[in-house]
Enzyme design. Structure first.
Site, PDB file in Angstrom:
ATOM      1  N   TYR A 393       0.857  -1.191   0.000  1.00 38.42           N
ATOM      2  CA  TYR A 393       0.000   0.000   0.000  1.00 38.42           C
ATOM      3  C   TYR A 393       0.886   1.231   0.000  1.00 38.42           C
ATOM      4  CZ  TYR A 393      -3.262   3.603   1.455  1.00 38.42           C
ATOM      5  OH  TYR A 393      -4.004   4.751   1.510  1.00 38.42           O
ATOM      6  N   ASP A 475       9.185   1.565   0.488  1.00 38.79           N
ATOM      7  CA  ASP A 475       8.190   2.382   1.182  1.00 38.79           C
ATOM      8  C   ASP A 475       8.237   1.983   2.660  1.00 38.79           C
ATOM      9  OD1 ASP A 475       6.067   3.631   2.278  1.00 38.79           O
ATOM     10  OD2 ASP A 475       4.578   2.934   0.827  1.00 38.79           O
ATOM     11  N   LYS A 503       4.261   8.165   9.168  1.00 38.00           N
ATOM     12  CA  LYS A 503       3.650   7.569  10.366  1.00 38.00           C
ATOM     13  C   LYS A 503       4.394   7.884  11.666  1.00 38.00           C
ATOM     14  CE  LYS A 503       0.705   4.472   8.114  1.00 38.00           C
ATOM     15  NZ  LYS A 503      -0.725   4.555   8.160  1.00 38.00           N
TER      16      LYS A 503
HETATM   17  C1  LIG Z   1       3.251   1.520   3.560  1.00 39.10           C
HETATM   18  C2  LIG Z   1       2.452   2.787   3.446  1.00 39.10           C
HETATM   19  N1  LIG Z   1       2.800   3.691   2.519  1.00 39.10           N
HETATM   20  C3  LIG Z   1       2.139   4.855   2.379  1.00 39.10           C
HETATM   21  C4  LIG Z   1       1.047   5.142   3.153  1.00 39.10           C
HETATM   22  C5  LIG Z   1       0.315   6.417   2.972  1.00 39.10           C
HETATM   23  O1  LIG Z   1       0.512   7.207   4.082  1.00 39.10           O
HETATM   24  P1  LIG Z   1      -0.545   8.367   4.465  1.00 39.10           P
HETATM   25  O2  LIG Z   1      -1.824   7.687   4.790  1.00 39.10           O
HETATM   26  O3  LIG Z   1       0.093   9.040   5.627  1.00 39.10           O
HETATM   27  O4  LIG Z   1      -0.649   9.243   3.252  1.00 39.10           O
HETATM   28  C6  LIG Z   1       0.644   4.226   4.126  1.00 39.10           C
HETATM   29  C7  LIG Z   1      -0.530   4.491   4.964  1.00 39.10           C
HETATM   30  O5  LIG Z   1      -1.098   3.644   5.591  1.00 39.10           O
HETATM   31  C8  LIG Z   1       1.355   3.013   4.270  1.00 39.10           C
HETATM   32  O6  LIG Z   1       0.995   2.101   5.161  1.00 39.10           O
END
Ligand SMILES: Cc1ncc(COP(=O)(O)O)c(C=O)c1O
Length: 679
Positions: A393, A475, A503
């Site tokens: 994600y 990521d 996060k």
């Molecule tokens: C692995 C990962 N990348 C990117 C994101 C996107 O982050 P945000 O919700 O702060 O935009 C998330 C959000 O849950 C995530 O878990």
């Protein structure tokens, strides 16, 4: 000798059962039962009733006068001040707090709570946190100076109304002990008086125990199980009766009302799918929280939870971490958003460069999506290619979400450029690169999620990307600050070209970062990645304090140890309940992910719904994973595991009887979409 005073909190006003404290129950009114029990608690010198100064409570004062019980009157809403006032008037050295809705208070158990306080030299002790005794035996013993400190210092309405949350939230300051029930499994019993149904049930028990003026909890337990013909308001009964069980009645009433209000102006009543009503049991879950402390949160109905969601993973140190909060306060007194950059930006960037293997240069954003989207744009700029391979994600922007089932509003032209691939399958990556590497700008993936990488997988990706000129992006929005201070790349020893962090970086403050190779990052001088709040100073200050603490306190080691122990203990319970193939905990200890499989005709989604319903009712806020934090402690672990016992018993009972759907209040929860699949 220290004067030990039991103070019983009593009032006539009750939204669900007005006047309950003076209602007859067996041979006496409820308040008489409680005062009789309190008078026989070993070690108690004196018994007082504390009621409000509203005229509606004159009846309580009159009853006290007629029955020679000392009565103190104070504020209706500031119950903490009322208690402190009663303690002062009674000249108490130790206060035992009791509430008048516990007609079967067991004097022996209350005496043990007092003994625990005295023996350990604690400032505060109770028998309900974690919940191991039946609900209805609750009492709290505290030293007078501890009560007085809370009365002087607590400012929140919630703390003032509920008397002791301020003390319980300060384990680092007040020594806190809890008395654990020696008989396992009683934490789901409920003998408090809250509703008409409770009154019927408790009256039936009282009638059977008419010969015992102050029955012990074992006496109550023995007859409670035998009583037919009245609804049994225990969690145990909810296993049998399912929806509408009285133990749950009204538990989330304020949340439901707030949802109704919010949905009039906010689509779905929430800013995030994962926090919205569609991800929790329908009409049977808290949806709005009021505050948090350490590893716990409180909902708007006043229910307390061990929080295993942790704000969707930003809360890595715990709520209201004192060091981060102090940094925030310091920065707040200097300002929040400025007209030019601040030194904090360079300080935080230097810190990340020191900590994170791939980080040579850094830019900041607010959400994880800012950082992942910046990485995708950088990779396209650096390679002159358009296609992206993705795994996991990566946020809400078109380039990513277009490749998922939630692609409404994303142009097809954008969708066609993004391809999802499964995790831990090098062969598929090799195929894509062989066929089309001239068009592939980047491979972006979460280095670990529902699975950890198999040996050689990340190394293999590194080699393939280098060979084909594809930018490798880790990521680390979740794994960064959880796997190690340098993220999963430091943990697994594989260095990507670019990486996104977010996060947990700011322990709840909105901040993210794109970090990576200097030759790629310098393209940022021409790429448009530019936003008003990019250098907002409160979040930068919070991030510096958070990263400092993660390093200084070896926080990520603790997440592995604590999360691993919790995962193992939960797995043992799942196995014992015969649900090993149905409920699984996958992935690594700092972020163990729950997975639910179908069993016969019952879908995994329905099983998850009942599981969450029971966990929430038992005081654990959980959704898709164990998002452990540094603040979670042994008491939190015990509570989570006793909630597991309750939830697993319910699920296995429902599966064997084939009535699981009848036990959930609404439709089974459907996933928003599923992306963290393995090969
Ligand atoms: C692995 C990962 N990348 C990117 C994101 C996107 O982050 P945000 O919700 O702060 O935009 C998330 C959000 O849950 C995530 O878990």
């Amino acid at each position: 000798m220290t004067n030990t005073v039991a103070i019983i909190q009593a009032r006539m006003g009750s939204s669900r059962l007005p006047g309950k404290v003076l209602m007859p129950l067996g041979d006496r009114v409820v308040l008489a039962r409680v005062t009789d029990a309190a008078r026989t608690i070993p070690g108690v010198d004196d018994v007082w009733v504390a009621t409000s100064d509203l005229s509606g409570d004159d009846a309580v004062a009159t009853w006290c006068a007629e029955n020679t019980v000392d009565c103190f009157r104070g504020s209706e809403t500031d119950v903490l001040a009322r208690f402190a006032g009663a303690a002062a008037q009674a000249d108490a050295g130790i206060v035992l707090r009791i509430t008048a809705d516990c007609p079967f208070l067991d004097p022996a158990v209350a005496g043990q709570v007092l003994t625990l306080l005295r023996r350990t030299g604690a400032g505060y002790a109770n028998n309900f946190d974690p919940r191991t005794w039946p609900d209805g035996l609750d009492c709290e013993a505290m030293r007078r100076d501890v009560l007085d400190a809370a009365a002087r210092e607590a400012t929140r309405d919630y703390d003032r109304e509920h008397v002791t949350p301020y003390i319980r939230a300060r384990r680092d300051r007040f020594r806190i002990e809890s008395l654990v029930c020696p008989i396992p499994g009683l934490g789901t019993e409920r003998w408090t008086l809250d509703t008409e149904t409770d009154l019927d049930h408790l009256s039936a028990i009282a009638d059977k125990l008419i010969d015992l003026p102050t029955p012990g909890f074992l006496d109550v337990l023995e007859v409670a199980d035998k009583i037919d013909g009245t609804a049994h308001p225990t969690a145990g009964a909810s296993h049998q009766t399912g929806v509408g069980d009285s133990s749950n009645e009204g538990r989330y009433a304020t949340s439901q009302a707030l949802l109704e209000r919010a949905e009039k102006t906010i689509p779905l009543g929430s800013q995030t799918f994962s926090k919205s009503r569609i991800q929790y049991p329908e009409n049977n879950a808290p949806l709005f929280l009021s505050h948090g402390e350490g590893g716990r949160v409180w909902d708007v109905d006043g229910n307390e939870y061990v929080d295993l969601v942790s704000g969707l993973l930003p809360i890595v140190l715990g709520y209201r971490d004192p060091d981060v909060d102090a940094a925030l306060r310091r920065q707040l007194s200097a300002g929040i958003t400025f007209s030019l950059a601040t030194e904090l930006e360079a300080e935080l960037a230097e810190r990340l460069v020191r900590q994170v293997p791939c980080a040579e240069m850094v830019r900041f954003g607010k959400n994880g999506s800012d950082a992942t989207s910046a990485a995708a744009r950088l990779a396209r700029a650096a390679t002159g290619r358009d296609r992206l391979l993705m795994c996991g994600y990566h946020g809400w922007q078109d380039w990513y979400i277009g490749a998922t089932a939630r692609h409404l509003g994303v142009p097809n032209a954008v969708r066609e450029l993004s391809t999802m691939i499964p995790f831990n399958d090098l062969g598929i990556v090799e195929d894509h690169f062989r066929k089309d590497s001239d068009n592939i700008a980047a491979l972006i993936l979460e280095p670990a999620s529902a699975e950890e990488p198999q040996p050689g997988y990340l190394e293999g990706l590194r080699e393939l990307c280098t060979r084909h000129g594809v930018i490798l992006i880790f990521d680390e929005v979740i794994t960064g600050c959880r796997w190690s201070p340098g993220g999963a790349q430091a943990h697994y020893g594989v260095t990507p070209d670019l990486s996104s962090f977010g996060k947990a970086m700011g322990n709840g403050m909105p901040i993210s970062a794109i970090v990576g190779r200097a030759d790629i990052m310098t393209l940022m001088e021409d790429i448009f990645f530019s936003a008003t709040f990019g250098g907002e100073a409160l979040s930068l200050a919070a991030a510096i304090a958070t990263l400092d603490k993660i390093e200084a306190h070896a926080v990520t080691d603790k997440l592995w140890a604590y999360g691993g122990d919790l995962k193992q203990a939960a797995e043992a319970r799942i196995e014992r309940a015969g649900l090993a193939g149905v409920i699984r905990l996958r992935g690594a200890a700092p972020w163990a992910i729950l997975a639910f499989a179908d069993r016969g005709d019952t879908t995994g989604a329905a099983i998850k719904t009942l599981f969450l319903q029971e966990m929430l009712n038992a005081g654990v806020l959980v959704n898709a994973s164990h998002n452990v934090s540094y603040a979670h402690n042994a008491a939190d672990r015990d509570l989570v595991l006793s909630a597991y016992d309750r939830a697993l018993t319910s699920v296995s009972d429902a599966l064997s009887k084939g009535d699981l759907l009848a036990r959930i209040a609404g439709k089974p929860i459907e996933p928003v979409f599923s992306v963290r699949k393995s090969a």
